[in-house]
Every structure is written in C-alpha cells, then in structure tokens.
Design a protein around this motif. Structure first.
Motif, PDB file in Angstrom:
ATOM      1  N   GLU A  79       0.303  -1.344  -0.076  1.00 18.35           N
ATOM      2  CA  GLU A  79       0.091  -0.205  -0.073  1.00 18.35           C
ATOM      3  C   GLU A  79       0.629   1.308   0.033  1.00 18.35           C
ATOM      4  OE1 GLU A  79      -3.650  -1.396   2.481  1.00 18.35           O
ATOM      5  OE2 GLU A  79      -2.352  -0.476   3.270  1.00 18.35           O
ATOM      6  N   LYS A  80       2.061   1.231   0.640  1.00 20.05           N
ATOM      7  CA  LYS A  80       2.504   2.514   0.849  1.00 20.05           C
ATOM      8  C   LYS A  80       3.782   2.780   0.564  1.00 20.05           C
ATOM      9  CE  LYS A  80       2.680   3.362   5.694  1.00 20.05           C
ATOM     10  NZ  LYS A  80       3.238   3.044   6.940  1.00 20.05           N
ATOM     11  N   LEU A  81       4.276   1.139  -0.021  1.00 18.05           N
ATOM     12  CA  LEU A  81       5.925   1.214  -1.230  1.00 18.05           C
ATOM     13  C   LEU A  81       5.648   1.852  -2.445  1.00 18.05           C
ATOM     14  CD1 LEU A  81       8.297   0.293   1.829  1.00 18.05           C
ATOM     15  CD2 LEU A  81       7.907   2.526   1.018  1.00 18.05           C
ATOM     16  N   PRO A  82       5.495   2.357  -3.744  1.00 20.73           N
ATOM     17  CA  PRO A  82       5.912   2.007  -5.050  1.00 20.73           C
ATOM     18  C   PRO A  82       6.940   0.103  -4.945  1.00 20.73           C
ATOM     19  CG  PRO A  82       6.951   4.089  -4.683  1.00 20.73           C
ATOM     20  CD  PRO A  82       6.694   2.774  -3.170  1.00 20.73           C
ATOM     21  N   ASP A  83       5.939  -0.197  -6.137  1.00 20.19           N
ATOM     22  CA  ASP A  83       6.757  -1.792  -6.799  1.00 20.19           C
ATOM     23  C   ASP A  83       8.017  -1.507  -7.640  1.00 20.19           C
ATOM     24  OD1 ASP A  83       7.709  -3.835  -8.053  1.00 20.19           O
ATOM     25  OD2 ASP A  83       6.008  -4.918  -7.674  1.00 20.19           O
ATOM     26  N   PRO A  84       9.131  -1.457  -7.350  1.00 21.67           N
ATOM     27  CA  PRO A  84      10.033  -1.338  -8.182  1.00 21.67           C
ATOM     28  C   PRO A  84      10.164  -1.842  -9.452  1.00 21.67           C
ATOM     29  CG  PRO A  84      10.810  -2.153  -6.224  1.00 21.67           C
ATOM     30  CD  PRO A  84       9.673  -2.652  -6.221  1.00 21.67           C
ATOM     31  N   ALA A  85       9.423  -2.809  -9.428  1.00 17.76           N
ATOM     32  CA  ALA A  85       8.907  -3.558 -10.864  1.00 17.76           C
ATOM     33  C   ALA A  85       8.171  -2.598 -11.781  1.00 17.76           C
ATOM     34  CB  ALA A  85       8.441  -4.825 -10.562  1.00 17.76           C
ATOM     35  N   LYS A 115       5.541  16.502  -1.362  1.00 20.42           N
ATOM     36  CA  LYS A 115       5.240  14.866  -2.123  1.00 20.42           C
ATOM     37  C   LYS A 115       4.137  15.609  -3.232  1.00 20.42           C
ATOM     38  CE  LYS A 115       3.279  12.460   1.504  1.00 20.42           C
ATOM     39  NZ  LYS A 115       1.836  11.804   2.621  1.00 20.42           N
ATOM     40  N   GLY A 116       4.762  14.843  -3.932  1.00 19.35           N
ATOM     41  CA  GLY A 116       4.751  14.952  -5.983  1.00 19.35           C
ATOM     42  C   GLY A 116       4.772  15.952  -6.206  1.00 19.35           C
ATOM     43  N   VAL A 117       6.107  17.128  -6.046  1.00 22.97           N
ATOM     44  CA  VAL A 117       7.062  17.536  -6.015  1.00 22.97           C
ATOM     45  C   VAL A 117       8.750  16.872  -7.043  1.00 22.97           C
ATOM     46  CG1 VAL A 117       9.263  19.338  -5.357  1.00 22.97           C
ATOM     47  CG2 VAL A 117       6.987  19.365  -4.578  1.00 22.97           C
ATOM     48  N   ALA A 118       8.450  17.607  -8.535  1.00 20.56           N
ATOM     49  CA  ALA A 118       9.857  16.726  -9.389  1.00 20.56           C
ATOM     50  C   ALA A 118      10.396  17.016 -10.170  1.00 20.56           C
ATOM     51  CB  ALA A 118       7.965  16.232 -10.286  1.00 20.56           C
ATOM     52  N   VAL A 119      11.066  16.675 -10.617  1.00 17.26           N
ATOM     53  CA  VAL A 119      12.433  17.559 -11.055  1.00 17.26           C
ATOM     54  C   VAL A 119      12.160  16.099 -12.406  1.00 17.26           C
ATOM     55  CG1 VAL A 119      15.064  17.912 -11.752  1.00 17.26           C
ATOM     56  CG2 VAL A 119      13.741  18.037  -9.689  1.00 17.26           C
ATOM     57  N   ALA A 161      10.177  12.637  -8.941  1.00 19.77           N
ATOM     58  CA  ALA A 161       9.284  12.821  -8.197  1.00 19.77           C
ATOM     59  C   ALA A 161       8.870  12.361  -6.836  1.00 19.77           C
ATOM     60  CB  ALA A 161       7.947  12.826  -8.618  1.00 19.77           C
ATOM     61  N   VAL A 162       8.386  13.328  -5.785  1.00 19.71           N
ATOM     62  CA  VAL A 162       8.385  12.597  -4.291  1.00 19.71           C
ATOM     63  C   VAL A 162       7.210  11.646  -4.036  1.00 19.71           C
ATOM     64  CG1 VAL A 162       8.234  13.349  -2.121  1.00 19.71           C
ATOM     65  CG2 VAL A 162       9.698  14.228  -3.509  1.00 19.71           C
ATOM     66  N   HIS A 163       7.548  10.898  -4.034  1.00 21.35           N
ATOM     67  CA  HIS A 163       5.860   9.622  -4.200  1.00 21.35           C
ATOM     68  C   HIS A 163       5.287  10.293  -3.439  1.00 21.35           C
ATOM     69  CE1 HIS A 163       4.190   5.861  -4.703  1.00 21.35           C
ATOM     70  NE2 HIS A 163       4.472   5.592  -3.575  1.00 21.35           N
ATOM     71  N   GLU A 164       3.818  10.561  -3.895  1.00 21.37           N
ATOM     72  CA  GLU A 164       2.821  10.728  -3.047  1.00 21.37           C
ATOM     73  C   GLU A 164       2.082  10.231  -2.155  1.00 21.37           C
ATOM     74  OE1 GLU A 164       0.880  13.447  -3.939  1.00 21.37           O
ATOM     75  OE2 GLU A 164       1.588  14.096  -5.732  1.00 21.37           O
ATOM     76  N   GLN A 165       1.975   8.548  -1.681  1.00 18.42           N
ATOM     77  CA  GLN A 165       1.927   8.079  -0.728  1.00 18.42           C
ATOM     78  C   GLN A 165       2.616   8.009   0.230  1.00 18.42           C
ATOM     79  OE1 GLN A 165       0.861   6.664  -3.814  1.00 18.42           O
ATOM     80  NE2 GLN A 165      -0.986   7.791  -3.029  1.00 18.42           N
ATOM     81  N   VAL A 176      10.617   8.431  -0.075  1.00 19.73           N
ATOM     82  CA  VAL A 176      10.881   7.435  -1.247  1.00 19.73           C
ATOM     83  C   VAL A 176      10.973   8.762  -2.949  1.00 19.73           C
ATOM     84  CG1 VAL A 176       9.851   5.677  -2.773  1.00 19.73           C
ATOM     85  CG2 VAL A 176       9.797   5.703  -0.365  1.00 19.73           C
ATOM     86  N   LEU A 177      11.393   8.577  -3.205  1.00 18.36           N
ATOM     87  CA  LEU A 177      11.664   9.433  -4.827  1.00 18.36           C
ATOM     88  C   LEU A 177      11.519   8.177  -5.448  1.00 18.36           C
ATOM     89  CD1 LEU A 177      14.644  11.673  -3.721  1.00 18.36           C
ATOM     90  CD2 LEU A 177      12.620  11.980  -3.578  1.00 18.36           C
ATOM     91  N   ILE A 178      10.375   8.571  -6.452  1.00 17.87           N
ATOM     92  CA  ILE A 178      10.198   7.464  -7.812  1.00 17.87           C
ATOM     93  C   ILE A 178      10.781   8.125  -9.201  1.00 17.87           C
ATOM     94  CG2 ILE A 178       8.441   7.101  -6.072  1.00 17.87           C
ATOM     95  CD1 ILE A 178       6.071   7.897  -7.846  1.00 17.87           C
ATOM     96  N   ASN A 179      10.917   7.229 -10.155  1.00 21.21           N
ATOM     97  CA  ASN A 179      11.368   7.577 -10.974  1.00 21.21           C
ATOM     98  C   ASN A 179      10.212   7.114 -12.013  1.00 21.21           C
ATOM     99  OD1 ASN A 179      12.323   7.883 -13.882  1.00 21.21           O
ATOM    100  ND2 ASN A 179      13.560   5.866 -13.931  1.00 21.21           N
TER     101      ASN A 179
END
Ligand code: EPU
Length: 357
Positions: free
Chosen positions: A220-226, A279-283, A287-291, A295-298
């Motif tokens: 629920e909280k962490l994005p699946d890297p796959a 949250k949600g801020v992006a370059v 981006a900073v993960h919304e949940q 966690v920073l996401i690609n």
C-alpha cells in the motif's frame, strides 16, 4: 587496442535509470566472487560489487567494472533452541523470507518484501516494522581484499546501528560480504510493536498472518520497483538531541519522533518532507512519492541526475524549514565511483573501490 564493451545497467538498478559500465562480470559462486574481486583490487582497477541494485543511485556511466553477485545456496542446521542458516550473498532477501516461512522457521517475516540480496542486508543493517537484520544475525562472512582472507565476524563485531555497520565504515571499500549466518529462535516471538501489527494477539497470531500483514502494508505504502523505479526510503530518518527535538515540537506539535535509548530522538523524515509540502514535487520524471514522502520515484524517463537534483531540493527545503540535515540512504555512484550528495555542489570525490548493494 580493441574498444571495451559497454554494458547497460538499466535492469540492474531498481531506479531503472539508464547508465552503463565498462565491464560487467557476473559471479555465480563464492570462490569466483573472491578471486574476481581480489584480482581487481590487487590490480588497482576501479570496480564495485552489485547485489540487487536496490540501494544505489547511478548518476553517470560508470568507467569501471561492475561485479554482479549471483552466488546461491542456503544450508540449515539446528539445535534445541535455534535454527541456523548459512546463506550465500547472492540469494534474494525476500525469497529467503518466504523459504524460511515454508520450512516452518519463522522470524524474518517483518522484513518481507525488502528488495535486494542477502549480502547487502548486513551492510546497511536493513530494518522494517520493528525488526533489524542485527536482531537475527549470527555472523557475517567477508573477504578482506587486502589480504584475500575469508573472515567471519560475530554479530556483535559488526558495529550494527541504524542503517549502519562496520562494512559501511571502517571496512568500506576493502571487504566484500560473501555469506551470512542467521539464527532464528525455535520459540518464535512475534514482533507486533508497529502500528497495524498491534491488532494481533501475541499468543494467537501466526507467522503467516504477520507476513501477510507486512506485505499488505508495504504494497500500500511503497511503490513496487518492478512497476515504478525507486530505491525504498531515499533518506535516513535524522537523529537529533532531545533539546533540539523539544524546540522543534514547540513549533510543530504534530512532528513524529521516536526516543532512542541514549536520549536522542529519531525524527520521521517522511513527516518532515510531507509537511514541507514536497509530496509530488518533481524534477523531470523524478518525483517525491505521493503515498510515502521518504521515497523518490522514477516516473519513467528520469535520469539519475534528475533524481539527484530532486534529492538536493528536498534536503535544501528541509534544512531551511526545520534546520535538520537529511542524509541519503542509497549509495550515489558517478562515473568514477561512489560520491557523496554534497559533491554535487563541490568538487567530485574520487573513490576507486567499494562494495555496494
Ligand atoms: N509520514 C508522514 N508522511 C509521509 C510518510 C510518513 O507523515 O509521507 C509519517 C507517518 O505517518 C509515520 C511516520 O512518518 O507517523 C513514519 O512513517 P513510516 O512508519 O511509514 O516509516 P518511515 O520512518 O517513513 C521507516 C524505514 C522504512 C521501513 C519503515 C517501517 C527508514 C529510512 N525507513 O520508514 O524502510 O519500511 O520505517 O518500519 O528508516 C527503506 O529503508 O527502504 C524502508 C522502506
């Protein structure tokens, strides 16, 4: 001289950023791992050791050799009180957790779904939901590249701390973890201190229930890297003095902090980042993960430099708002090796040898 081959590292890092290395060697056995790394070290060739690639941020094409660990094997024995496991560094951590559960050797379930390999677990003392690697570690075996000697450190020699160990400090760059020893008490004691686990009764809960609950929380909280590139928590939770904490709480009464045994306080970096409105801020596509703001996401096409720039922006904002310095959890790897986040603003630091996760 023939040109050296270039190998893509895109599928070898969970951020999914597209950089390459000059040379890629996959080692399938412990002996191969020892001989390959010892030779590179003796020849002063730049290299790093890669496990699951779940704790690195590549920011450039790496101009050295990557040694990918794929050594496998799990051996078990037992006495009246414990199960003892001897696990090769290249085993997948989560698969080990599942293996132990199916063999009725519980004790690792709070660490379910942590991406990465077993060999990386002691380096940063992985931890989640009330359990750390150090709690179940019997010993860590490593090769000292200076002497080629294989050594075993008992858990109390590994200088484990919060996301810390001797392998990230004094022995950094001169050792490679080859296997680990895990010790699981036959009298299973569930660890139910973390929020959603408190719903269970210690005397009736089963290891499978704890495992399922952890998998659900993480999913629920962490994005699946796959699916979405990330490296778990990008920042460590910063530790401040009680005095500093009390001052902060005056201005921010909702601030989340945990008192540690020595009187200092571990602040929830996710709370700080969330409350700074990041949250949600992006370059670019980073981006900073919304949940989970830690966690920073690609989101697809982010480069390592986008992620780095975003991390710098988060650090800067948190410093300005709370006067707290955040540190990165993953290792940052540039063209010539590992670098510190601060190097972004100063002159690049040259590091030739180190092991990584
Ligand atoms: N929080 C927010 N906003 C957010 C994120 C968190 O307000 O966007 C608050 C939460 O409400 C909670 C507090 O911050 O009160 C702590 O959050 P959480 O319980 O999710 O844990 P964490 O401190 O953010 C740490 C580990 C995780 C581990 C969890 C659970 C670090 C750097 N991270 O996260 O580890 O899964 O605790 O034990 O210590 C990892 O290292 O990759 C990792 C995921």
């Amino acid at each position: 001289m023939p040109a050296e081959a270039i190998h893509s590292l895109k599928s070898f890092n969970t951020f999914g950023v597209d950089y390459s290395c000059r040379n890629l060697i996959t080692v399938g056995t412990k002996n191969e791992l020892i001989s390959v790394c010892s030779k590179l070290f003796a020849d002063s060739k730049p290299f790093f050791v890669l496990g699951g690639g779940s704790n690195i941020l590549l920011t450039d094409d790496y101009q050295g050799t990557v040694v990918k660990i794929a050594s496998k094997g799990i051996e078990c024995h037992e006495d009246d009180e414990y199960y003892y496991l001897n696990v090769e560094a290249g085993e997948e951590w989560h698969q080990l957790v599942e293996y132990c559960l199916t063999k009725a050797m519980p004790g690792l379930e709070n660490l379910a779904l942590i991406p990465g390999t077993v060999g990386a677990a002691p380096i940063q003392n992985i931890g989640a939901y009330g359990l750390e690697f150090m709690d179940i570690c019997d010993w860590v075996e490593f090769v000292d590249l200076r002497s080629g000697k294989l050594t075993r450190f008992k858990s109390d020699e590994c200088q484990f701390g919060y996301r810390e160990s001797i392998f990230k400090a004094e022995l950094k760059g001169v050792t490679v973890v080859t296997s680990v020893g895990i010790k699981l008490a036959k009298r299973w004691q569930p660890r139910l201190s973390y929020g959603p686990l408190k719903q269970f009764e210690a005397d009736s809960v089963t290891p499978e229930q704890v495992f399922d609950c952890i998998c659900r929380i993480r999913t629920e909280k962490l994005p699946d890297p796959a699916v979405i590139g990330n490296a778990g928590s990008f920042f460590k939770n910063p530790i401040v003095s009680t005095t500093r904490y009390k001052k902060l709480i005056e201005s921010y009464p909702a601030l989340v902090g945990y008192f540690l045994e020595d009187g200092s306080v571990k602040l929830a970096a996710g709370w700080l980042i969330d409350n700074a409105g990041l949250k949600g801020v992006a370059v670019g596509d980073a981006a900073v993960h919304e949940q989970q703001a830690l966690v920073l996401i690609n989101k697809g096409q982010a480069s390592g430099r986008d992620i780095l720039q975003l991390a710098m922006r988060v650090i800067e904002t948190i410093k300005n708002k709370f006067d707290v310095i955040l540190e990165a959890e993953p290792r940052i790897i540039g063209a010539e090796g590992e670098r510190e986040l601060e190097d972004e603003r100063t002159v690049g630091k040259k590091t030739s040898h180190y092991s990584s996760s």
